[in-house]
Structure formats: C-alpha cells, structure tokens
Design an enzyme around this catalytic site. Structure first.
Site, PDB file in Angstrom:
ATOM      1  N   GLY A 136     -86.559  59.802  52.425  1.00  0.00           N
ATOM      2  CA  GLY A 136     -87.933  59.330  52.608  1.00  0.00           C
ATOM      3  C   GLY A 136     -88.941  60.453  52.700  1.00  0.00           C
ATOM      4  O   GLY A 136     -89.944  60.339  53.405  1.00  0.00           O
ATOM      5  N   ALA A 137     -88.701  61.533  51.962  1.00  0.00           N
ATOM      6  CA  ALA A 137     -89.547  62.724  52.091  1.00  0.00           C
ATOM      7  C   ALA A 137     -90.744  62.726  51.155  1.00  0.00           C
ATOM      8  O   ALA A 137     -91.454  63.723  51.080  1.00  0.00           O
ATOM      9  CB  ALA A 137     -88.705  63.982  51.852  1.00  0.00           C
ATOM     10  N   GLY A 142     -95.548  60.365  54.376  1.00  0.00           N
ATOM     11  CA  GLY A 142     -95.468  60.091  55.800  1.00  0.00           C
ATOM     12  C   GLY A 142     -94.670  61.096  56.607  1.00  0.00           C
ATOM     13  O   GLY A 142     -94.728  62.313  56.372  1.00  0.00           O
ATOM     14  N   GLY A 193     -91.474  61.660  56.673  1.00  0.00           N
ATOM     15  CA  GLY A 193     -90.479  62.395  55.894  1.00  0.00           C
ATOM     16  C   GLY A 193     -91.062  63.597  55.186  1.00  0.00           C
ATOM     17  O   GLY A 193     -90.452  64.678  55.146  1.00  0.00           O
ATOM     18  N   SER A 233     -86.336  53.333  65.999  1.00  0.00           N
ATOM     19  CA  SER A 233     -87.667  52.828  66.299  1.00  0.00           C
ATOM     20  C   SER A 233     -87.649  52.222  67.690  1.00  0.00           C
ATOM     21  O   SER A 233     -86.596  51.814  68.193  1.00  0.00           O
ATOM     22  CB  SER A 233     -88.049  51.748  65.268  1.00  0.00           C
ATOM     23  OG  SER A 233     -89.154  50.975  65.705  1.00  0.00           O
ATOM     24  N   TYR A 250     -86.110  43.611  61.326  1.00  0.00           N
ATOM     25  CA  TYR A 250     -86.358  45.048  61.449  1.00  0.00           C
ATOM     26  C   TYR A 250     -85.655  45.605  62.683  1.00  0.00           C
ATOM     27  O   TYR A 250     -84.990  46.646  62.619  1.00  0.00           O
ATOM     28  CB  TYR A 250     -87.866  45.310  61.528  1.00  0.00           C
ATOM     29  CG  TYR A 250     -88.229  46.773  61.641  1.00  0.00           C
ATOM     30  CD1 TYR A 250     -87.976  47.655  60.597  1.00  0.00           C
ATOM     31  CD2 TYR A 250     -88.829  47.276  62.792  1.00  0.00           C
ATOM     32  CE1 TYR A 250     -88.309  48.996  60.695  1.00  0.00           C
ATOM     33  CE2 TYR A 250     -89.167  48.611  62.902  1.00  0.00           C
ATOM     34  CZ  TYR A 250     -88.903  49.467  61.846  1.00  0.00           C
ATOM     35  OH  TYR A 250     -89.221  50.803  61.956  1.00  0.00           O
TER      36      TYR A 250
END
Length: 312
Positions: free
Chosen positions: A22-23, A26, A28, A151, A176
């Site tokens: 996820g880089a 955001g 990441g 989270s 989630y």
C-alpha cells in the site's frame, strides 16, 4: 495555535531491504519515504502502476538518492500474491522489514475479491496472510521485523465465524472490524510460531489512531464517490493539531514498530495521546479481542484452508 507534531528518529537502515504494501499513497507512501530516507532499499508492491510511479517520483523529489523499486501486487487476488512471492523467492534476497499496511475500508455495498471472499476480509487479512506465507523463507533469511497495520476498529465487534464472508448480512463496519481482528490475531500468532520454531522473525502490530488517511477519501473502486463526512472533519481538525492526527503522524506507530530497537514482538503500538487517537507512538495494551491464543490458532488454520488451494 498549532501544536508541535510528534516524530521519531529512525535508525540507520543502510543495507536493509524493506517491503511496504500500500505504498502508492497515504500512510504507506509516508512509510516508504521514511524507510528510504534512513537508507533502506524499499520495494513497493502496488496495484496501480501509474500511482506507484507517481509515488516514487514524489519520494525522490524529497530524497533524490532513495533506493526504490515497484512491483505489481493486488492483495485481492491470491494469484497475484503468489506471483509476487514466486518472483521474490527466485531473486532470493533476504527481507529485513515487512510492513503489511495496505487495506480497504467500509465499502457501502458488499464486494468480493477475485477469489470470492468479502473484499475487506480477503484484502486486509487473507491477502497479507498469503503474502507472508510466500515470503517466509526470505523473512527468515533476513531475520525480519514484520509489522502488521491494524485499526482501533479491532477493539470492537468480533469475527463472524458463522458467516466469514458476510454473505447473509453484510455490515461494512463490522466486516472491517473482523478483517482487522483476524489480521491482528495472525500477526501475534506469527510471532508465537516464530519463537517456537526459531524462525528469527519478530512480528508485532501497529495502528495509526484516527487520521484522514486515504481509507476515508473518495475510493470509486470500492463504491465511494467522495470523501466521507467524518473524513473531512478529521482532516480539518488534524491539520490544526486538534485531537486527530495527520498522515505524517499516523504513520509513526508502524514506523516505530518496524524499526525501533525498543519495539518488541507480540506487542501493539499506537499513538500515545488521548484515547490513542493521536500523539507520539507508544506501546499499548492489546485489545481484548486480540488476547486469545486459541482464537489466533483458529484464525491461522482457517486462513490456511481458505488460501492454499487458490494460491498454489
């Protein structure tokens, strides 16, 4: 008055290979930049090549000598995960840091992965579970630090064992929470198995608190055409240093967990401020839903059963 934002010192990572999922945006993106600035070579597996190239350009604007490389990865496809794992194992380079950061959050309507899993469970948890499995020889060779991003949602709701894929009663927030509880239990079980088997891997958890990250922004690919109202409020207050964090502060717990010599396996790191919403990173008590070793073992076994036939 804007408050002084927290920060940490990252140790020298010269000669280390780090992988951040996820880089491309955001948190990441921020993590990849900070790891590269500390001297690590950062491998950025991304789903969208164009976004990945823009992320690399952005990092190199700030750190011209950053050692970065892009790879293709769609965590919602176990075949994509297997392809990346095979390619990296063929290269044979030990991995020293893995930050399992990518994720999706609360699609308004139930969606599924390429393999038929509910999108959040399949991407946030099962995709990363399979990735770690494929990379295990390289993680062992590098005596890696593996940090999995959960989270505060993992502190509510539960795993829906009777309907893991939410086929009968989809609820975006509950799904989630399930994905992050399962992911957290996996990260803790990985550390236990590493210690028992002398794998040399240190696995811990982090969470970003509450900040206006890309998870709360417009995400047409998951059915969200505009940023959430809550996301807009969080962004406005976070920029002023009021209660909530920003992307730059939200990444700090994972950065600390992944790099600090004081961060330990089997622990959870999050913002140390009020209600762990923002602030400098600190160790915090494990959420009640993450404390059961039997539950963690059940998650591990179920995840193996779900992923191996497809990923093989």
């Amino acid at each position: 008055m804007t408050r002084q934002r927290p920060d940490i010192t990252v140790p020298d990572l010269t000669g280390k290979l780090a992988v951040v999922t996820g880089a491309s945006d955001g948190v990441g993106l921020g993590l990849a930049a900070r790891l590269a600035a500390a001297g690590a070579e950062v491998l950025m597996p991304v789903r969208n090549r164009r976004k990945g190239e823009a992320a690399v350009a952005k990092i190199r604007q700030r750190y011209p000598n950053a050692a970065l490389s892009l790879r293709e990865l769609d965590l919602s496809s176990l075949r994509s995960v297997a392809a990346l794992g095979t390619a990296l194992r063929d290269e044979g380079r030990p991995i020293h840091v893995l930050v399992n950061n990518a994720g999706v959050m609360t699609p308004p309507d139930r969606q599924t992965t390429a393999d038929g899993f509910e999108l959040q469970f399949g991407t946030n948890h099962l995709g990363h579970f399979a990735l770690v499995g494929h990379l295990l020889p390289l993680l062992r060779a590098g005596r890696a630090r593996v940090t999995s991003q959960i989270s505060i949602a993992a502190n509510q709701n539960a795993i829906n064992w009777d309907d893991l894929n939410w086929e009968r009663s989809y609820d975006g927030m509950r799904a989630y929470s399930q994905s992050k509880i399962a992911f957290g239990l996996f990260g803790l079980e990985l550390d236990r198995r590493s210690r028992a088997g002398d794998w040399g891997i240190t696995s811990n958890l982090a969470h970003p608190g509450v900040a206006a990250t890309s998870l709360l922004q417009a995400r047409p690919e998951v059915g969200r055409a505009r940023p959430t109202a809550g996301g807009r409020l969080i962004r406005a207050l976070g920029r002023r240093g009021i209660l909530f964090g920003t992307v730059d502060t939200a990444l700090l717990p994972a950065l600390y967990a992944a790099t600090s010599p004081d961060a330990r396996g089997g622990r959870l790191y999050g913002p140390g401020g009020f209600q762990h919403i923002s602030g400098a990173p600190a160790e915090q008590e494990l959420y009640s839903r993450l404390r059961g070793e039997d539950e963690a073992g059940r998650v591990w076994r179920a995840s193996e059963q779900l992923t191996q036939p497809i990923a093989a």
